[in-house]
Enzyme design. Structure first.
Site, PDB file in Angstrom:
ATOM      1  N   HIS A 165      44.955  63.864 -63.105  1.00  0.00           N
ATOM      2  CA  HIS A 165      46.357  64.279 -62.960  1.00  0.00           C
ATOM      3  C   HIS A 165      47.304  63.461 -63.830  1.00  0.00           C
ATOM      4  CE1 HIS A 165      46.057  67.141 -59.547  1.00  0.00           C
ATOM      5  NE2 HIS A 165      44.899  66.515 -59.406  1.00  0.00           N
ATOM      6  N   ASP A 372      54.067  60.789 -68.717  1.00  0.00           N
ATOM      7  CA  ASP A 372      53.851  61.533 -67.475  1.00  0.00           C
ATOM      8  C   ASP A 372      52.741  62.549 -67.701  1.00  0.00           C
ATOM      9  OD1 ASP A 372      54.271  62.368 -64.892  1.00  0.00           O
ATOM     10  OD2 ASP A 372      56.441  62.583 -65.118  1.00  0.00           O
TER      11      ASP A 372
END
Ligand code: ADQ
Length: 790
Positions: A165, A372
């Site tokens: 992730h 991110d």
């Protein structure tokens, strides 16, 4: 047919566990992953494994497990000490910063690493316990990177998928991790490895190349025994849920109250976890710069920054909180008035429906992480605005930047650029076309579709991952009876990767005491050949003292147990010298660190010592050159691990096996083990009439070419040791193993097992002195086959 069970593993179970009046209560929680898997859970048997979020005393674990099972969850109970090492230290203080390109924040600590290994092992144990063959296992995120490989070592016959992730860092940063090799090997245990963006796949591939020397294609990475599929699958959100929330009372109230409070002003929102990766200080500085360089926005634009507290016990997060508090104070002090507060700072987690209302009220969403994985806030803003449209200013370092082409991309480190883009977005109405583009992506790429795509891709690999091969165990039927009744057993073993792990320096892979002991024991009970790509000299040096057969250079020459070296295929080598050597020499000159190895019937170009990326690039070019040069010539090009070898097409392990089997027609048991492409030839060459007495074993995982597998050389050796004991027992020949150290005994042992060569004469057994004399020498026989490239 019902779909196989899905087992999901994540560090934390999506539940809240609380103890009330002496009883544990489980409340399912929501979150991106829970939503993504909702429809999957409804369609198939499902279990979710993870830490339940509370420390449960030993005596109460059974009750908690039962309660969680009712919610489709299985707990991994982790002690406080392990949790601190595994989660707080290694996951959050080592991997998290490093994977977000911040090596200087990463604090490696051996205790944390040990706890990480222990906890990953606990997850693997529980998955092995709850799974059945054919199930599908989906492991999530950086906290569980070792689990795929641990499952493979347990021989789990399930499809294994892994999703990261967070970003995968550049190889330069990744290599600073002291356990970089272990983490990569852990992830490579998966059949499918998926990331949010191709950028991360590219970094991962480079890391595999630089750290492990493994080459790959953009979508696959070939290991010796299997292929790992690489995929780009950016996660999505549930836009329908957000649309629904947007209609609700809480969202509408939030929107109206903000519009009222800031009537006549432009509203910019920022919503983040208070994490140093999210670039909150950079965002505040850019807003400050906007007010400084474009004074017209003073009193006309407000930044509402919501920052949910996160990892509050970690010092770096405490420092960040202080930094943000100070920045907010500075900006408000500098540009605020009695009626204007430029930055409205909310240091809280806000309910999702209120966040939706806030997005609806906002003219601009300012999302500026310095790194991110994806960033769901960007997607949520687009979904919440829907037909209203809007402006999204997004960091180019967020995974979402790869999916939202309608966003205004910025470099968060460039304060001036972000301020200019802010000014431009405040002045000019956003482009409806650009926004529609983003909305289409958010509506199409829902979290449910993302989960289904991942699972479809993982299950489509079914043929590859669900091979029928069983873990090799000579103690289990039907092998146990085959072993017991074997009177004239024959054994063919590859060396590198099968009996011995690979080494960076091939010459460092000499046999250790255990290998020699196992081979010695087996040589007294069977006819054993080591069939290798190594030269005769190396094999002779390493194994020549044993009473075993040796086959060198993939079948060029062989030596029977206790016999002479004989060249099976005669090659002049002149064509290789003339056609291939100049090409290889050219590549050695052009590729620093590479070198040529000349064998009797082959030439190899080794590039392990070259720069990994440049070496791979040159290897591709060399392959193209060889393809042109070798057209219609009887040579075969073999691509090994950082080596390209050209050899005569007649010289193969397959031909060597065919030849040996013809010479031992009365063998009643054949065991053959290998681990790489050349061993596939060996297994495939076993004729049909041998199949019912042949046992094939792949080392390192399952393979379509073998009926059985063992996870590593170590476990194969352990099994071979058991095989020897079983035969010793069956033949009532158990002896003191120390006696077999004696060479004299080895000479005799070749004669003791009942197998004779197929020519009816048996094979020659030499005295020790004669064996010494012929060591490393290739004696030509009249029967050899002559091939040449000319
Ligand atoms: P996170 O780092 O947690 O996730 P992100 O993708 O932004 O980051 O998700 C945060 C979630 O928390 C969003 O749903 C957001 O609405 C919510 N949130 C943020 N601030 C909040 C606040 N103040 N109050 C309430 N809710 C708030 C990791 C990776 C990401 C990746 C996701 C999913 O770091 O890059 O996108 O996993 O794969």
């Amino acid at each position: 047919m019902a779909k196989p069970k899905l087992i999901v593993a994540s560090a934390r179970l999506p539940v809240t566990l609380t103890k009330r009046h002496e009883a544990w209560e489980v409340a399912p929680s929501t979150g991106g992953l829970v939503t993504a898997l909702k429809s999957v859970r409804e369609r198939r048997e499902f279990t979710w494994l993870g830490w339940p979020g509370a420390h449960v005393p030993e005596t109460e674990r059974a009750a908690v497990t039962r309660e969680l099972n009712r919610h489709g969850a299985s707990p991994v109970f982790i002690s406080k000490a392990h949790m601190e090492g595994f989660y707080e230290n290694f996951s959050n203080e080592v991997l998290w910063p490093l994977f977000h390109n911040s090596a200087e924040r990463s604090r490696f600590d051996l205790t944390g690493w040990k706890a990480y290994q222990v906890v990953n092992e606990m997850f693997a144990d529980l998955i092995a316990k709850v799974s059945r063959p054919g199930d599908v296992v989906w492991i999530h995120d950086y906290q569980l990177a070792l689990v795929p490989e641990l499952l493979r070592r347990k021989g789990l016959n399930c499809a294994i998928g892994y999703f990261l992730h967070i970003p995968f860092p550049s190889a330069e940063t990744y290599r600073t991790l002291p356990v970089s090799e272990a983490i990569l090997r852990g992830m490579l245990g998966a059949d499918l490895l998926a990331f949010h963006a191709y950028e991360y796949v590219a970094h991962f591939r480079t890391a595999c190349l630089r750290v492990l020397g493994l080459e790959s294609e953009p979508d696959t990475l070939g290991l010796s025994a299997r292929t790992v599929q690489l995929a780009v699958l950016p996660i999505g959100i549930d836009p329908a849920e957000i649309r629904e929330m947007a209609q609700g009372a809480a969202a509408r109230a939030e929107m109206l109250s903000l519009r009222q409070a800031y009537g006549g002003m432009k509203i910019i929102v920022g919503v983040d976890r208070l994490d140093y990766t999210k670039g909150i200080p950079q965002k505040l500085e850019a807003f400050e710069e906007l007010l400084r360089s474009h004074p017209k926005w003073r009193g006309k634009a407000v930044l509402i920054q919501v920052a949910a507290p996160s990892r509050t016990n970690v010092s770096q997060y405490q420092l960040l909180k202080r930094e943000v508090d100070e920045l907010v104070g500075r900006i408000n002090g500098r540009f605020g008035t009695s009626s204007y507060t430029p930055v409205v700072y909310v240091n809280q987690a806000m309910p999702r429906d209120r966040l939706t209302g806030m997005y609806q009220a906002a003219d601009i969403a300012l999302v500026t992480p310095v790194r991110d994985g994806m960033n769901l806030v960007a997607l949520e803003y687009v979904a919440a605005r829907g037909e209203l449209g809007g402006a999204l200013i997004l960091s180019e370092f967020a995974g979402a930047a790869h999916c939202l082409p309608g966003a205004r991309l910025v470099n968060p480190y460039s304060t001036a650029q972000v301020a200019d883009v802010l000014n431009d977005s405040l002045e000019n109405p956003p482009s409806p076309e650009a926004f529609r583009h983003m909305l289409r992506f958010v509506n199409d790429n829902t979290s449910t579709r993302w989960a289904n795509r991942f699972l479809d891709q993982l299950e489509s690999l079914g043929g590859q991952v669900q091979m029928p091969a069983l873990p090799l165990s000579f103690a289990d039927e039907p092998l146990a009876s085959a072993v017991r009744s074997a009177v004239r057993p024959l054994i063919f073993l590859d060396y590198d990767g099968t009996l011995r792990n690979y080494e960076l320096d091939p010459q460092a892979a000499a046999p250790d005491a255990q290998i020699l002991r196992v081979l010695r024991e087996l040589s007294q009970l069977s006819t054993l050949y080591v069939i290798s790509g190594r030269s005769a000299v190396t094999l002779e040096n390493w194994l020549g003292k044993l009473a075993i057969g040796l086959v060198c250079e993939h079948g060029l020459a062989f030596k029977d147990p206790g016999g002479f070296w004989q060249q099976r295929v005669s090659v002049s080598g002149s064509a290789l010298q003339r056609v291939v050597r100049p090409v290889f020499e050219d590549f050695v000159r052009r590729t620093p660190g590479s070198r040529i190895e000349l064998k009797q019937a082959a030439i190899a170009w080794h590039y392990r010592g070259a720069d990994p990326e440049y070496g791979s690039f040159q290897a591709k070019e060399l392959l193209t050159r060889l393809e042109d040069n070798l057209k219609r010539r009887p040579f075969k090009v073999l691509r090994g691990s950082r080596v390209i070898e050209v050899r005569h097409e007649q010289v193969t392990k397959g031909n060597a096996v065919r030849h040996l089997l013809q010479r031992y027609p009365d063998a009643d048991f054949l065991f053959c083990a290998g681990d790489d492409r050349t061993d596939e030839e060996m297994m495939d060459a076993i004729p049909d009439e041998w199949r019912d007495r042949a046992v094939t074993c792949w080392v390192g995982g399952r393979s379509a070419h073998a009926a059985y597998f063992r996870e590593s050389s170590q476990t194969l050796l352990a099994e071979l040791s058991k095989l020897a004991r079983a035969w010793q027992k069956a033949r009532g020949e158990a002896r003191d193993p120390r006696r077999s150290e004696d060479d004299g005994e080895e000479r005799d042992s070749a004669r003791r097992n009942g197998l004779r060569g197929g020519d009816g004469k048996g094979h020659r057994t030499e005295t020790s002195a004669a064996t010494e004399r012929t060591r490393g020498r290739h004696a030509r026989t009249g029967k050899e086959k002559r091939v040449d490239g000319d």
